[in-house]
Scaffold this active site. Sequence first.
Site, PDB file in Angstrom:
ATOM      1  N   ASP A 101       0.791  -1.270   0.020  1.00  0.00           N
ATOM      2  CA  ASP A 101      -0.135   0.015   0.034  1.00  0.00           C
ATOM      3  C   ASP A 101       0.893   1.295  -0.035  1.00  0.00           C
ATOM      4  O   ASP A 101       1.953   1.428   0.398  1.00  0.00           O
ATOM      5  CB  ASP A 101      -0.951   0.113   1.373  1.00  0.00           C
TER       6      ASP A 101
HETATM    7  N1  URA Z   1      -1.507  -5.811   3.497  1.00  0.00           N
HETATM    8  C1  URA Z   1      -2.089  -4.651   3.654  1.00  0.00           C
HETATM    9  O1  URA Z   1      -3.098  -4.355   4.120  1.00  0.00           O
HETATM   10  N2  URA Z   1      -1.404  -3.707   2.940  1.00  0.00           N
HETATM   11  C2  URA Z   1      -0.187  -4.037   2.382  1.00  0.00           C
HETATM   12  O2  URA Z   1       0.516  -3.405   1.560  1.00  0.00           O
HETATM   13  C3  URA Z   1       0.187  -5.569   2.295  1.00  0.00           C
HETATM   14  C4  URA Z   1      -0.415  -6.405   3.191  1.00  0.00           C
END
Ligand code: URA
Length: 236
Positions: A101
Amino acid sequence: MERLQKAIADAGYTSRRKAEELIINGKVQVNGKIVTKLGTKVTTNDDIVVEGKLLKKASKVHYLFYKPRGVISSTSDDKGRKTIIDYFDTNKRLYPVGRLDYDASGIIMVTNDGEFANYIMHPSNNITKTYIVKLNGIINGEAINKLKMGIILDNSKSIALRVKLKQKNQQKNTSLVEIVIQEGKNHQIKRMFEAVGYSVIKLKREKIAFLDLKGLRSGQYREITKKELKQLYKKD
Ligand code: URA
């Protein structure tokens, strides 16, 4: 995946417009078959023959990158935000393997090797990912058990292979938790914790399989060694 005419142009054979003419005129083969449809998608693993000449394939590269927060895990962004690929000074067509993310940091692989990316992302290959998560609230045993039993996300179970409370701050009412999973569903960690009543304040991916961030600072990358690649392909 990219359009055939672009792949021919990027290989330095001719311009994109000339490549289109060659395709339409039946002068291009992909994996032994003549292709006349413009826009046919190819990968770096496909054999492309133009006017009887095999295009040289870009050598395959595999990197580990330490993604800072506030960087997007894609090759371009319509909002003009910084992408992972902006950190690489190369004319190779690199892309990240899976996603982290925008507000998450940590380890992510970057490559131009489609086969490798598919292998790493395919759930049947059981590649583990280890995250350190800062939670709103102090996680309790019941929530840990639920995560280990599995949470239904997108119609299938997401199981935490390991959940460990590393630190707690009673005053701030936060906890630091290590969690290991194998899949890579969208926002998986955030959704798993939400399902058991905790919101994620901070998220960092510390490991993919046995590979970690040792020796890297935020924004830096290194090559994955041949030995490490071999080990990634090894099944237990
Ligand atoms: N899980 C999430 O919520 N975000 C990420 O970036 C990776 C795994």
